[in-house]
Design an enzyme around this catalytic site. Sequence first.
Site, PDB file in Angstrom:
ATOM      1  N   GLU A   1     -27.961 -17.082 -39.372  1.00  0.00           N
ATOM      2  CA  GLU A   1     -27.014 -16.336 -40.200  1.00  0.00           C
ATOM      3  C   GLU A   1     -25.689 -17.086 -40.326  1.00  0.00           C
ATOM      4  OE1 GLU A   1     -28.654 -11.795 -39.327  1.00  0.00           O
ATOM      5  OE2 GLU A   1     -26.941 -12.574 -38.209  1.00  0.00           O
TER       6      GLU A   1
ATOM      7  N   ASP B   1     -24.845 -12.630 -42.325  1.00  0.00           N
ATOM      8  CA  ASP B   1     -25.713 -11.455 -42.380  1.00  0.00           C
ATOM      9  C   ASP B   1     -25.545 -10.741 -43.724  1.00  0.00           C
ATOM     10  OD1 ASP B   1     -27.386  -9.288 -41.073  1.00  0.00           O
ATOM     11  OD2 ASP B   1     -25.564  -8.151 -41.477  1.00  0.00           O
TER      12      ASP B   1
END
Length: 229
Positions: free
Chosen positions: A121, A49
């Site tokens: 992610e 992320d």
Amino acid sequence: MKISADLKAFQARLGHEFKNAELLTRATTHSSLSSATRPDNQRLEFLGDRVLGLTMSEALFQADKSAAEGQLAPRFNALVRKETCADVARQINLGDVLKLGRSEMLSGGRRKEALLADAMEAIIAAVYLDAGFETARDMVLRLWGERIEGVEDDARDPKSALQEWAQARKQNPPRYETVERTGPDHAPVFTIKVVLESGESEQAKAASKRNAEQSAAKALLNKLEAENG
């Protein structure tokens, strides 16, 4: 560490061949199948992320040197939100190689938006750890592709824009109605209708109510803009 034929094919779709195949295995392992000897991808998701965020921040900063923070922020949010990550995951068929527990498989986990977004992610983090930031950044920019160039349109939240349109004309906020819900529990499809006080309406289908509402709002905005030039 040897990897399966499916993961080898996935590497080709991803555009990165792992030196440390264990990172790829971990990135594709969901918590429903984790154990003391098989770590899941949650820690990688956390790192990925941040790598994604830095990549998009840099790309947007360089692409439009005159844009103010207030312009860059919604563009950034549009590029890193879960829906976009899940869309990229579907583009490379990430769901096909995810390692899931039985209950998650039976509930349609390979198609769940949140699960796909988290795994995407994790993949970004795995590439970062395997080959460094530049390689991870280049991969992200390649996979996100035209989404970055067209982010101005995506950054516009259709529901908010439609509400502003109604308020500017002294109308009550748009009303959203669930017209139909079809499909099995693990893969529902919602048909949502949005209606303005003045009578204009549109409807759309999606795998979640939120996405269907956004799509319906966007369709109605497009209709209103066409009618009003």
